[in-house]
Design a protein around this motif. Structure first.
Motif, PDB file in Angstrom:
ATOM      1  N   PRO A 252      -4.781   4.818  -0.919  1.00 58.92           N
ATOM      2  CA  PRO A 252      -3.652   3.728  -0.268  1.00 58.92           C
ATOM      3  C   PRO A 252      -3.516   4.035   0.869  1.00 58.92           C
ATOM      4  O   PRO A 252      -3.439   5.206   1.308  1.00 58.92           O
ATOM      5  CB  PRO A 252      -2.686   3.516  -1.259  1.00 58.92           C
ATOM      6  CG  PRO A 252      -3.304   4.145  -2.784  1.00 58.92           C
ATOM      7  CD  PRO A 252      -4.094   5.374  -2.179  1.00 58.92           C
TER       8      PRO A 252
ATOM      9  N   GLY B 179       0.615  -1.236   0.139  1.00 55.05           N
ATOM     10  CA  GLY B 179      -0.091   0.046   0.057  1.00 55.05           C
ATOM     11  C   GLY B 179       0.730   1.247  -0.241  1.00 55.05           C
ATOM     12  O   GLY B 179       0.262   2.374   0.157  1.00 55.05           O
TER      13      GLY B 179
ATOM     14  N   LEU C 298      -5.326  -2.468   1.892  1.00 54.09           N
ATOM     15  CA  LEU C 298      -4.521  -1.577   1.226  1.00 54.09           C
ATOM     16  C   LEU C 298      -4.865  -0.261   1.205  1.00 54.09           C
ATOM     17  O   LEU C 298      -4.331   0.590   0.557  1.00 54.09           O
ATOM     18  CB  LEU C 298      -4.386  -2.078  -0.260  1.00 54.09           C
ATOM     19  CG  LEU C 298      -3.743  -3.481  -0.579  1.00 54.09           C
ATOM     20  CD1 LEU C 298      -3.412  -3.908  -1.903  1.00 54.09           C
ATOM     21  CD2 LEU C 298      -2.462  -3.513   0.082  1.00 54.09           C
TER      22      LEU C 298
END
Length: 359
Positions: free
Chosen positions: A273, A88, A110
């Motif tokens: 993310p 991520g 993520l």
């Protein structure tokens, strides 16, 4: 200033034709881990329609906020794979991605939550665009249906799933492979029509296996299907609405219609993310993306179906989907639950290849 780069993975041959690399190192230095002070963000998006998206959204966003945008492009699978490999934290601040792949990313943890407190325009969008199953909102959506030759079929004939069982059109029909976005929507539409619901793939695969002799091609690219249709090799094929827009506008004897039963839609979602370096810039971008200005321009220039309820729909969209665009859920369209799709996806893809395409 908009700069562009590519994420290269298994789809490198396709992606190499889309964009050139420009200015990646400079943008990376600007991002530098400052959560709110950076003058740039990295947006990961699809490899098609980039020029139109830049005109409709990216340039106006930079003009309005002073925040420069660097673009990463690639397929859903490649971009999610890159993000997963980096846990991520691969330098992306906003990922624009289709819902199935967003669901896969959710399974891996993520993405971080996007809320109306940080993105006020989330209060302006359609209810289906905000879901507890996703950390980020939908910014556009696509309707599944049938694209057909109006010289060969009526809208009523094209709207019936029975079309694909009709031996009169044997070898002149197309359906998507389950691995593409339209494919899962099609399978769920058949499942809801002949089985117990959208996830009754046993009933769907059995029915599709019976239709298979009539199907000229189970396509993995909608361009393949539209080429077959415009060249007269098929009379109809299951497809997302957006691929009909240019053909209808060009005056081709082609139309698109929603299924009489089993109506499902896919959403494209804006996700942040967990390792985003400029979260403040990311939330400003999503807020702009969902606003009336960007949604109106996306509808007019990109051809996206917008989730903001305050826009005026372009005639080109109305010519394809009619009143459905103004209230897709009221017209019977539903989204699919990623909690049902994601854990079963690999098995369903294998079964489809064996029981439908190879059966």
């Amino acid at each position: 200033m908009i700069t562009q780069r590519q994420i290269l993975g298994t789809g490198a041959a396709v992606l190499a034709a889309t964009l050139t690399v420009a200015g990646c190192s400079d943008s990376g230095e600007q991002s530098g881990g400052d959560a709110g002070g950076s003058a740039s963000i990295v947006v990961s998006t699809f490899p098609f329609g980039v020029e139109e998206f830049t005109q409709a959204v990216l340039d106006p966003f930079t003009e309005a906020t002073g925040i420069e945008v660097e673009i990463d492009t690639g397929s859903n699978a490649d971009r999610l794979s890159q993000l997963s490999l980096a846990d991520g934290s691969n330098g992306v601040d906003v990922m624009l991605i289709s819902d199935t792949y967003a669901g896969m990313g959710e399974e891996e943890g993520l993405f971080q939550p996007v809320t109306a407190a940080d993105v006020p325009t989330m209060d302006e969008i359609a209810p289906f665009a905000v879901s507890e199953q996703y950390s980020g909102p939908a910014y556009s959506y696509q309707l599944n249906g049938t694209m057909y030759n109006t010289d060969e079929l009526t809208a009523e004939e094209a709207a019936s799933w029975d079309l694909y069982a009709n031996a009169d059109y044997a070898g002149r029909l197309a359906l998507p492979d389950i691995s593409v976005t339209a494919g899962q929507l099609m399978v769920s539409g058949v499942a809801a029509s002949v089985g117990s619901g959208p996830y009754d793939v046993d009933a769907a695969f059995a029915t599709l296996g019976e239709w298979a002799p009539n199907i000229l091609q189970f396509y993995s690219s909608t361009t393949e299907m539209t080429n077959l249709l415009t060249q007269g090799e098929i009379v109809a094929g299951d497809a997302l609405n957006g691929f009909a827009t240019e053909l209808v506008a060009a005056g081709e004897p082609i139309a698109w219609t929603a299924p009489a039963q089993g109506r499902y839609m896919a959403t494209n979602r804006a996700m942040i993310p967990v390792g985003a370096e400029n979260v403040e810039g990311a939330t400003k971008f999503i807020d702009f993306l969902l606003g009336v200005e960007a949604q109106q321009a996306s509808a007019e220039i990109v051809g996206d179906l917008p989730v903001n309820l305050g826009i005026e729909f372009p005639q080109e969209i109305i010519d394809v989907v009619g009143d459905i665009a103004q209230d897709p859920t009221g017209a019977g369209y539903e989204t699919l639950d990623p909690r049902e799709i994601v854990p079963n996806r690999d098995v369903w893809v294998e079964r489809f290849a064996r029981e439908v395409v190879g059966g």
